[in-house]
Design an enzyme around this catalytic site. Structure first.
Site, mmCIF file in Angstrom:
data_model
loop_
_atom_site.group_PDB
_atom_site.id
_atom_site.type_symbol
_atom_site.label_atom_id
_atom_site.label_comp_id
_atom_site.label_asym_id
_atom_site.label_seq_id
_atom_site.Cartn_x
_atom_site.Cartn_y
_atom_site.Cartn_z
ATOM 1 N N VAL A 615 0.825 -1.208 0.000
ATOM 2 C CA VAL A 615 0.000 0.000 0.000
ATOM 3 C C VAL A 615 0.855 1.252 0.000
ATOM 4 C CG1 VAL A 615 -1.998 -1.073 1.071
ATOM 5 C CG2 VAL A 615 -0.227 -0.076 2.520
ATOM 6 N N ASP A 616 2.126 1.105 0.408
ATOM 7 C CA ASP A 616 2.999 2.270 0.285
ATOM 8 C C ASP A 616 3.499 2.424 -1.142
ATOM 9 O OD1 ASP A 616 4.772 0.164 0.210
ATOM 10 O OD2 ASP A 616 5.784 0.653 2.073
ATOM 11 N N ASP A 617 3.101 1.512 -2.022
ATOM 12 C CA ASP A 617 3.363 1.644 -3.450
ATOM 13 C C ASP A 617 2.103 2.138 -4.161
ATOM 14 O OD1 ASP A 617 5.978 0.841 -3.298
ATOM 15 O OD2 ASP A 617 5.535 -1.272 -3.632
#
EC number: 6.2.1.1
Length: 746
Positions: A615-617
């Site tokens: 999710v940090d991508d």
């Protein structure tokens, strides 16, 4: 340093099926393929217990395929093919196991899976106790099989399985198999960097070598709970070292032999090992890496920080360098071959509690400080053995090859422990998959008659770039199951892997799991249900995945959101070494009551899970949250794109823009026309809002040897922060960074 011990002393065919408006027989080439009548089609898993037919509504998700992280795009014609009669085309969507395969599979039907999964959820203690009883325990666990708190609101997070049970994972990997009559069975085939260098060990021989090293470790003062750092390449001595540590209750910490001196020193300082095991050098392809020099530098750094290591046991890897060219420190450094063969070939087992630590494995942290993931013995043993057995449909005659390095969790769970707990024959490969050419993998498959091949999507996409003859020049007839690990595999790569490598007859176990989970969490079971290219399909036994929204509310049915897990499973990690607060903050506080994986996920109308990446991508473009994996998959579906990696960059109007690094199929020239075609591919499949702002041509991508793309480096290149690239020594090919920088304005 002591690490938290308790005071206790355990060739089948497949069918590809999708919707079709016709049930007539249809020929394709000389062999033909056939459309299955509706009455003969299997239904999706979540409907299988309720119906026997597949309606025209079966693949409703296909209509909105562009909204899912599949990269498959619109499917113009959906039909059914009996694989083995003709190759599956790009239009095929569902891959059904044939009756021949399913009839021999460990889990042969969706009904059997559903019954087993239901029991594992309703009676986890009974389900896992039954499996655990198949292993050797010096003393059985108590009445309480599992104790857990998954909710930070109710107190500290804790997970315990089989507490009070006394066992040893090395004993179960080796002694138990020898005692069962498998002593003369090959435990390990080792293939060196060069074609003419190889070796093998039977289970009896492996046990003897493990005992010799274990006796040496005891002789130099290593005791139960002591940490041992292993910085070795993929020699047989690497799994030997892991098993030797486990035999005497020491806690091994394998560091990928390619990490820089600074990175290695960080890990040494954190776990304070009693000794370090390494070798003087290794050759990867044509490149020589002087590992001993890296260790020397790391030990200098750690000593300045107050952490000294008294012994450096060094294997003489004569195929890479000589003793004369190896820097040496008398009194600390010891040649492996000079001492280990002198020790007895039997060694008493140190019996440990199920909750005693087995290993530390450091994984990247967002703060820059590595996280020491701690796995314990009993639950990990039971879970890795069980996931290996069922996810690969393991048979005693199989020869299994996982291309991962033991420096990563895949090498722990599915090179060493999982296979050997099942008495499997494992291939260990020292070199690189494209040395001396891109046919090396399939050459090794033929040489050792590999039947189960487990690798990373990055390797698949890399090999896709080259001429198909590198694959077709080799038989590969021994293969029966393929596997994928490390990241979501885009459908075009899945189909190439399936159609070409597997000759359209080998199911693919596209597994989702993490260093923290210890073993597979969502995975196909070959023979049990139809697969969808790019989907990890359904949860393993004992695993209850949930998708939640940003507020932590569970979402039912077809949806996208954050992937969490409800309730513990035996293979779960127990803490981050020395930092339980970080453990709780990172994994259990984001969504109270759940383990947060950090991954995004979609679930389609048939209940299949599709991983969308970290999710940090996620890139926020003008308010649209776009998963990098979705854009990458759309780009990779272009016929002239071999691989793509996408990062976000600052944009003065949109907040963030999409910056795509694209590797083309071998021989395809760069052109402005192709650039526009790639952008159009994304616009058509996802939408105009997801169109890349920049296409950056990439001869290669910066990857670790395990195949993980180092997106941190790509972000720095994209934002032109070249002075902040940081350490690139861990890359399989650091020179690719200079190539990318040179092409920044092309």
């Amino acid at each position: 340093m002591k690490i938290g011990c308790s005071s206790s002393s355990s060739s089948p065919l497949l069918a590809v099926v999708s919707i079709s408006g016709s049930s007539d027989l249809k020929t394709s080439g000389s062999l033909g393929s056939r459309i299955l009548p509706a009455s003969q089609r299997s239904s999706p898993l979540d409907k299988l217990l309720r119906c026997k037919t597949m309606s025209s509504n079966h693949l409703r998700h296909v209509e909105s395929m562009s909204l899912l992280p599949s990269g498959a795009g619109k499917i113009s014609q959906l039909n059914a093919v009996v694989l083995g009669e003709s190759i599956a085309s790009e239009e095929n969507d569902l891959v059904f196991p044939s009756k021949e395969f399913s009839s021999q599979a460990l889990v042969s039907s969706p009904q059997q899976y559903m019954e087993m999964h239901k029991r594992s959820m309703e009676d986890p203690a009974g389900f896992w106790s039954g499996i655990a009883s198949e292993f050797y325990w010096k003393q059985k666990w108590g009445d309480q099989v599992v104790s857990e708190n998954f909710d930070v609101r109710k107190g500290p997070i804790h997970i315990e399985w089989f507490k009070g049970g006394i066992t040893n994972i090395c004993y179960n990997c080796l002694d138990r198999n020898v005692e069962a009559g498998l002593g003369d069975k090959t435990a390990m085939f080792w293939e060196g960097n060069e074609r003419d260098v190889d070796a093998s060990l039977t289970y009896s021989q492996l046990l003897q070598q493990v005992c010799q090293l274990a006796n040496y470790l005891k002789d130099v003062g290593v005791k139960k709970g002591d940490a041992v750092v292993i910085y070795l390449p993929m020699l047989m001595e690497l799994p030997i070292a892991m098993l030797a540590c486990a035999r005497i209750g020491a806690v091994h910490s394998v560091v990928f032999a390619g990490f820089s001196a600074d990175s290695l020193a960080q890990r040494i300082i954190d776990c304070k090992p009693k000794l370090i095991l390494t070798c003087n050098a290794v050759k990867r392809g044509p490149k020589t890496i002087n590992l001993k020099a890296i260790v020397d530098a790391a030990l200098d750094i750690s000593s300045k920080d107050g952490v000294s290591v008294d012994v450096c046991l060094t294997y003489d890897n004569s195929s890479a360098t000589t003793r004369e060219n190896t820097k040496w420190q008398n009194g600390r450094d010891v040649w492996w071959q000079d001492v280990i063969p002198k020790y007895p070939t039997s060694c008493e087992v140190e019996w440990v509690d199920a909750e005693d630590p087995l290993f530390l494995l450091y994984t990247s942290g967002s703060t820059g400080k590595p996280k020491g993931v701690l796995h314990t013995t009993g639950g990990y043993m039971v879970y890795t053995a069980t996931t290996f057995k069922y996810a690969f449909d393991y048979k005693s005659t199989d020869v299994y090859w996982c291309t991962a390095d033991c420096g990563w969790i895949t090498g722990h769970s599915y090179v060493t422990y999982g296979p050997m707990l099942n008495g499997a024959t494992v291939v260990v490969f020292e070199g690189t998959p494209n040395h001396p050419d891109s046919g090396r993998c399939w050459e090794i498959v033929d040489k050792y008659k590999v039947s189960i091949f487990y690798t990373a999507p990055t390797l698949v996409r890399s090999l896709m770039r080259d001429d198909d003859k590198f694959v077709t020049n080799h038989s590969r007839k021994s293969l029966r199951v393929l596997g994928s690990v490390g990241e979501p595999i885009n459908p075009s790569a899945w189909r190439w892997f399936f159609n070409l490598v597997g000759d359209s007859r080998c199911p693919i176990s596209d597994t989702w799991w993490q260093t923290e989970t210890g073993g597979f969490m969502i995975t196909p079971l070959p023979g049990a249900w139809p697969q969808k290219p790019g989907s990890a399909t359904f949860p393993f036994f004992g695993v209850q995945p949930v998708i939640v929204d940003e507020k932590g509310n569970e979402i039912e049915g077809e949806c996208s959101g954050f992937l969490c897990v409800k309730g513990s499973w035996p293979g779960a990690f127990r803490t981050l070494f020395g930092d339980h607060e970080r453990y709780e903050t990172t994994y259990f506080k984001p969504f109270a009551g759940y383990y947060f994986s950090g991954d995004g996920c979609s679930r389609d109308k048939d209940g299949y899970y599709w991983l969308t990446g970290r999710v940090d991508d996620v890139i926020n473009v003008s308010g649209h949250r776009i998963g990098t994996a979705e854009v990458e998959s759309a780009l990779a579906s272009h016929p002239q794109c071999a691989e793509a990696a996408v990062v976000g960059v600052e944009h003065e109007v949109k907040g963030q823009g999409i910056y795509a690094f694209v590797t083309l199929v071998e021989g395809v020239p760069y052109s402005e026309e192709l650039r526009k075609s790639l952008v159009l591919m994304v616009r058509n499949q996802i939408g105009a809002f997801a169109a890349p702002d920049r296409i950056h041509w990439a001869p290669g991508l910066p990857k670790t040897r395990s195949g993980k793309i180092m997106r941190r480096i790509l972000r720095k290149i994209a934002s032109r922060q070249l002075e902040e690239l940081g350490d690139i020594s861990t890359l399989a090919d650091p020179s690719v960074v200079d190539q990318l920088i040179a092409l920044a304005d092309v």
